[in-house]
Scaffold this motif. Structure first.
Motif, PDB file in Angstrom:
ATOM      1  N   VAL A 217     -30.273  14.776   5.550  1.00 24.50           N
ATOM      2  CA  VAL A 217     -29.310  14.492   4.495  1.00 24.50           C
ATOM      3  C   VAL A 217     -27.908  14.686   5.079  1.00 24.50           C
ATOM      4  CG1 VAL A 217     -28.498  15.071   2.187  1.00 24.50           C
ATOM      5  CG2 VAL A 217     -30.929  15.249   2.725  1.00 24.50           C
ATOM      6  N   LEU A 218     -27.222  13.581   5.335  1.00 25.05           N
ATOM      7  CA  LEU A 218     -25.884  13.632   5.916  1.00 25.05           C
ATOM      8  C   LEU A 218     -24.878  13.843   4.797  1.00 25.05           C
ATOM      9  CD1 LEU A 218     -27.726  12.051   7.960  1.00 25.05           C
ATOM     10  CD2 LEU A 218     -25.641  10.910   8.730  1.00 25.05           C
ATOM     11  N   LYS A 219     -23.930  14.746   5.018  1.00 25.13           N
ATOM     12  CA  LYS A 219     -22.986  15.120   3.974  1.00 25.13           C
ATOM     13  C   LYS A 219     -21.630  14.437   4.186  1.00 25.13           C
ATOM     14  CE  LYS A 219     -26.057  18.154   2.573  1.00 25.13           C
ATOM     15  NZ  LYS A 219     -25.736  19.594   2.526  1.00 25.13           N
ATOM     16  N   GLY A 220     -21.050  13.950   3.086  1.00 28.52           N
ATOM     17  CA  GLY A 220     -19.730  13.359   3.125  1.00 28.52           C
ATOM     18  C   GLY A 220     -19.762  11.865   3.392  1.00 28.52           C
ATOM     19  N   PRO A 221     -18.638  11.161   3.165  1.00 28.37           N
ATOM     20  CA  PRO A 221     -18.578   9.711   3.419  1.00 28.37           C
ATOM     21  C   PRO A 221     -18.981   9.402   4.858  1.00 28.37           C
ATOM     22  CG  PRO A 221     -16.561  10.508   2.359  1.00 28.37           C
ATOM     23  CD  PRO A 221     -17.330  11.719   2.754  1.00 28.37           C
ATOM     24  N   SER A 222     -19.887   8.461   5.021  1.00 27.30           N
ATOM     25  CA  SER A 222     -20.464   8.196   6.345  1.00 27.30           C
ATOM     26  C   SER A 222     -20.436   6.713   6.693  1.00 27.30           C
ATOM     27  CB  SER A 222     -21.905   8.705   6.398  1.00 27.30           C
ATOM     28  OG  SER A 222     -21.978  10.085   6.093  1.00 27.30           O
ATOM     29  N   GLY A 234     -20.723  10.700  -1.202  1.00 31.45           N
ATOM     30  CA  GLY A 234     -21.267  12.035  -1.010  1.00 31.45           C
ATOM     31  C   GLY A 234     -22.083  12.181   0.250  1.00 31.45           C
ATOM     32  N   GLY A 235     -22.561  11.059   0.807  1.00 36.24           N
ATOM     33  CA  GLY A 235     -23.360  11.114   2.022  1.00 36.24           C
ATOM     34  C   GLY A 235     -24.472  10.094   1.987  1.00 36.24           C
ATOM     35  N   LEU A 236     -25.538  10.354   2.732  1.00 39.13           N
ATOM     36  CA  LEU A 236     -26.677   9.454   2.765  1.00 39.13           C
ATOM     37  C   LEU A 236     -27.944  10.245   3.081  1.00 39.13           C
ATOM     38  CD1 LEU A 236     -27.605   8.810   5.969  1.00 39.13           C
ATOM     39  CD2 LEU A 236     -25.457   7.579   5.916  1.00 39.13           C
ATOM     40  N   ILE A 237     -29.104   9.613   2.822  1.00 36.20           N
ATOM     41  CA  ILE A 237     -30.408  10.238   3.044  1.00 36.20           C
ATOM     42  C   ILE A 237     -31.172   9.388   4.053  1.00 36.20           C
ATOM     43  CG2 ILE A 237     -32.573  10.962   1.975  1.00 36.20           C
ATOM     44  CD1 ILE A 237     -31.000  11.201  -0.685  1.00 36.20           C
ATOM     45  N   ASN A 238     -31.538   9.995   5.177  1.00 35.60           N
ATOM     46  CA  ASN A 238     -32.267   9.304   6.236  1.00 35.60           C
ATOM     47  C   ASN A 238     -33.661   9.920   6.361  1.00 35.60           C
ATOM     48  OD1 ASN A 238     -32.795   7.651   8.555  1.00 35.60           O
ATOM     49  ND2 ASN A 238     -32.308   9.414   9.862  1.00 35.60           N
ATOM     50  N   VAL A 239     -34.686   9.083   6.227  1.00 30.44           N
ATOM     51  CA  VAL A 239     -36.068   9.523   6.378  1.00 30.44           C
ATOM     52  C   VAL A 239     -36.521   9.204   7.798  1.00 30.44           C
ATOM     53  CG1 VAL A 239     -38.438   9.231   5.599  1.00 30.44           C
ATOM     54  CG2 VAL A 239     -36.569   9.191   3.933  1.00 30.44           C
ATOM     55  N   VAL A 240     -36.944  10.224   8.534  1.00 34.09           N
ATOM     56  CA  VAL A 240     -37.452  10.043   9.894  1.00 34.09           C
ATOM     57  C   VAL A 240     -38.973  10.058   9.827  1.00 34.09           C
ATOM     58  CG1 VAL A 240     -37.487  10.934  12.248  1.00 34.09           C
ATOM     59  CG2 VAL A 240     -35.413  11.163  10.852  1.00 34.09           C
ATOM     60  N   THR A 241     -39.594   8.988  10.296  1.00 33.94           N
ATOM     61  CA  THR A 241     -41.039   8.837  10.164  1.00 33.94           C
ATOM     62  C   THR A 241     -41.779   9.414  11.372  1.00 33.94           C
ATOM     63  OG1 THR A 241     -41.036   6.657  11.203  1.00 33.94           O
ATOM     64  CG2 THR A 241     -40.706   6.744   8.813  1.00 33.94           C
ATOM     65  N   LYS A 242     -43.069   9.607  11.191  1.00 38.35           N
ATOM     66  CA  LYS A 242     -43.922  10.066  12.281  1.00 38.35           C
ATOM     67  C   LYS A 242     -44.099   8.937  13.295  1.00 38.35           C
ATOM     68  CE  LYS A 242     -46.387  13.328   9.326  1.00 38.35           C
ATOM     69  NZ  LYS A 242     -47.671  13.704   8.697  1.00 38.35           N
TER      70      LYS A 242
END
Length: 807
Positions: A217-222, A234-242
């Protein structure tokens, strides 16, 4: 003969015992002579391997005599391979092995082993689009590890995100077309999870946790590195897969729980060709679950194949896919009136029976979803690497969608139900070309990423219009009186597909298709001015081309934006303590609008600059006691400007001048004070306000997307390390929020959702091959709600049991 037999067996066991008794050990360090824990050390073309401990030390035992290739790899560092020879019974001790930093996104090798601080992951190649330790990064981000998810027996994505500091669910996935995934509040702004392995990966439903290696979960404008299509202010959400790993193995698990939860998960990895470094992995899950209410369910089948192919030491390929077939009833939302006062201002006054769903299992939505990614790495030289990435997503919605809205016309807190038949599809394509370098100019080290990005999104909607479908009251009443007709009607509206189809037969079917393109060029450089002092500088050039409705050119427009980023970081203690400050930027494209008094002549089209958000942040990061204590403390101040508002001097004119302020502080801690004990905790406080707007309804009020002011989460688990209780463990924790506004307008007044604290606990036993566990969710069993102009009741107490087997 007996003597000969005895001598033969003695000779055999002597030879066998010595030939299987060799070992190799050593220590892995980085360029600063600091130990690296969690490094993968394997004997190539075998199933022998281990991870380095907290001191960077490894040992591989029970080896036969002979010659081997020792492979040493770690995400964010260049893989090293070395030839070793072992004699019978030899204990080979290698001198310190140095790993140098470099991009290893496509070669992430996972080996089951012991990592001291299991709830902390301090290295990623996604957040900065180049390999960078957390303590070197001027941006703040939270990492939710797979070990933390396993400890909590997580079965859904919403529960997983409760571990991210400063993140609160605004509403759960509705499944409807275009925006059906869940919404979350982050640093005062709404965000959806739209990034998978650093690339766009959309969904109209929920994300299956079976294939999650970790969540970042990256915080702040990206926007500088990721653009505005997949991020918010507010940021962004990155899902890292197997991903595939070297070796053969896997896991199967079964979880059962309250309210009809059944989940079967499978994970299998194998070598398709060891000689060609070609590995395949597949993760799959089948889940069914009922609602705690009188109706409602969700079922899904998920499969995620992945393939990695290392052609040689310069070139490698990877292919990833996630394919989901899901069906659900859309969740119960009570949409509050946004333009008139309500009769109730809180849950108690509403007299809400939250066990009622106001729907039936006959009215469902189907959400097929597919994400595909191809990645190619090519080593151009010792200092430069090329990375080519292609991702495609398609997400669809088909079925019946209903919502309940309080118009305030019929009284008695009556909510009117509307229904439509969804038939929509969103497709995206993203192509990125990155050049990643690690070099020195004079004595100054530069870690650079230069990238080109093309993003395209096409949306198709062939759904029907919305039709009136009866009324309900929160305590369970129902009637068929249409509030928009003068007559008092008593018609019955059955919650069935036949009844819905009969009403929708008179509704027009849409034929809408829209498209937009984004062309971007970005660059970022981490400059090590000294060994302890570094700066990060980044810039994005973004060209937005909106085709809008493809049947007309009237809504077409384009905009060009520059998005800068800057950060400073000083490490008083190298790799242990860092003080940082950053400036980050985000933006939103703004469509032209018609202005001018229509009574005085034709209106004209006025264009605007993109809306912008700028963040200033400073804080401290620690990595103390040999990675046993990781902490981040930060304070941020985000200002959004250039929002389009009505000109106070003329209702027919639009100007850019609206402003929103969001500021606060966050604390996150991951600790491993003693062996077997892991702690994860977070606390955040956010102040948000609309400081400038012509709309007095929202002026000087907290925006509804900001969620609660205060959020907190805590989880700890302990596994006994020896003795009779070896393998047994317990876990306990809580998460909660202060009260929040579901409605907060001048004319309507406030509707306040109460504060809550949710306590959870688990107990488990873990052996070499299997794990069993019990988990109690929401032990206090108090009613609580979430919402964003809505009221969404949350599930009460539940019990889960799981069993898994590794092979």
């Amino acid at each position: 003969m007996k003597i000969l037999h005895t001598l033969f067996f003695l000779l055999f066991f002597t030879i066998y015992g010595t030939s299987q008794n060799a070992s190799v050990s050593g220590k892995i360090i980085d360029n600063n002579q600091l130990p690296i824990s969690g490094v993968n050390v394997i004997i190539k073309d075998s199933n022998k391997g281990t991870l380095t401990n907290g001191e960077g030390v490894f040992k591989i035992e029970n080896l036969s005599s002979g010659s081997y290739i020792l492979s040493v790899s770690y995400v964010g560092y260049k893989t090293r391979e070395m030839n070793i020879s072992l004699a019978d019974g030899q204990s080979l001790s290698l001198s310190a092995i140095i790993l140098y930093e470099g991009n290893e996104i496509l070669n992430e090798v996972l080996i089951t082993g012991e990592r001291t601080n299991k709830f902390s992951r301090k290295q990623t190649a996604y957040v900065a689009k180049l390999p960078l330790k957390d303590i070197e990064n001027t941006q703040v981000y939270s990492t939710i590890t797979t070990e933390l998810l396993e400890s909590q027996m997580i079965t859904n994505f919403d529960d997983a995100l409760k571990n991210a500091t400063g993140v609160e669910q605004l509403w759960t996935s509705t499944g409807r077309g275009g925006d059906g995934a869940g919404y979350y509040s982050l640093r005062g702004f709404s965000v959806q999870p739209q990034l998978v392995n650093g690339l766009p990966g959309l969904t109209n439903g929920t994300i299956n946790p079976a294939n999650i290696e970790r969540i970042e979960v990256l915080k702040g404008p990206s926007a500088t590195l990721f653009g505005n299509a997949v991020s918010s202010y507010g940021g962004l959400i990155n899902v890292v897969t197997k991903k595939p790993f070297v070796g053969t193995g896997g896991e199967v698990s079964y979880t059962s729980g309250t309210y009809g939860l059944n989940q079967i998960i499978g994970d299998f990895n194998t070598a398709l060709s060891k000689e060609d470094d070609l590995y395949f992995r597949i993760n799959t899950a089948y889940t069914t679950e009922q609602s705690f209410q009188d109706a409602g369910f969700r079922k899904s089948f998920f499969v995620a194949p992945s393939l990695s192919y290392k052609v040689n030491n310069k070139l490698s390929f990877s292919l990833y896919a996630e394919i989901t077939q899901a069906e659900q009833t859309n969740p119960t939302f009570l949409f509050l009136n946004r333009s008139a006062p309500m009769e109730a201002s809180n849950i108690e006054e509403l007299d809400y029976n939250n066990k009622l769903s106001f729907t039936s299992n006959d009215l469902t939505l189907k959400n097929p979803n597919q994400n595909y990614r191809i990645e190619m790495d090519y080593k151009l030289s010792e200092t430069w690497q090329s990375q080519t990435l292609l991702s495609k997503s398609t997400t669809s919605t088909r079925g019946y969608y209903t919502y309940l809205f309080d118009y305030g016309i019929l009284g008695n807190n009556t909510f009117t139900r509307f229904i439509n038949k969804q038939n929509s599809n969103t497709q995206t394509t993203d192509i990125q070309q990155n050049f990643i370098g690690d070099f020195k100019i004079a004595s100054v080290r530069n870690r650079v990423v230069i990238g080109l990005d093309y993003f395209n999104a096409t949306q198709t909607d062939n759904g029907t219009g919305y039709a009136f479908y009866g009324n309900i009251t929160p305590e369970g009443g129902a009637n068929g009186d249409n509030p928009f007709t003068p007559e008092i009607e008593t018609e019955v509206y059955p919650l069935s597909t036949a009844g819905a189809d009969a009403v929708l037969a008179s509704q027009a079917v849409g034929n809408n298709k829209s498209k937009y393109h984004i062309y971007s060029l970005y660059a970022s450089d981490v400059v090590n001015i000294t060994d302890r002092f570094s700066a990060m500088v980044g810039l994005r050039l973004d060209r937005f081309d909106n085709e809008g409705d493809l049947t007309t050119t009237e809504d077409d427009y384009d905009q060009t934006t520059l998005s800068p980023k800057f950060g400073l970081l000083f490490q008083p203690i190298t790799d242990r303590l860092a003080v940082f400050a950053n400036y980050q930027n985000g933006f939103t494209n703004v469509a032209p609008q018609l202005v001018g008094n229509p009574d005085e002549g034709p209106q004209t089209l006025k264009t605007f600059d993109p809306e912008e958000a700028n963040q200033l942040e400073f804080g401290v990061k620690t990595n103390l006691f040999n990675n046993k204590l990781n902490a981040t403390v930060s304070y941020y101040d985000i200002k959004v400007k250039d929002r389009v508002i009505t000109d106070p001097s003329s209702p027919f004119n639009k100007i850019q001048g609206g402003e929103v302020v969001s500021k606060g502080f966050e604390i996150e801690i991951n600790a491993n004070p003693i062996s077997g004990l892991n702690i994860h905790a977070g606390f955040s406080n956010n102040f948000s306000e609309t400081t400038k707007s012509d709309n007095t309804e929202i002026l000087h009020r907290r925006p509804l997307e900001a969620g609660p002011e205060t959020l907190y989460n805590f989880w700890t688990s302990y596994e006994f390390q020896n003795g009779k209780l070896d393998g047994f463990g317990i876990g306990a924790g809580f998460n909660g929020a202060s009260e929040s506004f579901a409605i907060n307008y001048e004319s309507t007044g406030d509707f306040i959702l109460p504060s809550y604290t949710i306590a959870n606990a688990s107990i488990f036993y873990q052996a070499n091959k299997y794990r069993i566990g019990l988990k109690l969710n929401h032990a206090l069993n108090e009613e609580y709600y979430k919402g964003w102009t809505t009221i969404n009741p949350q599930a009460p107490r539940s019990l889960l049991a799981t069993i898994s087997y590794k092979f």
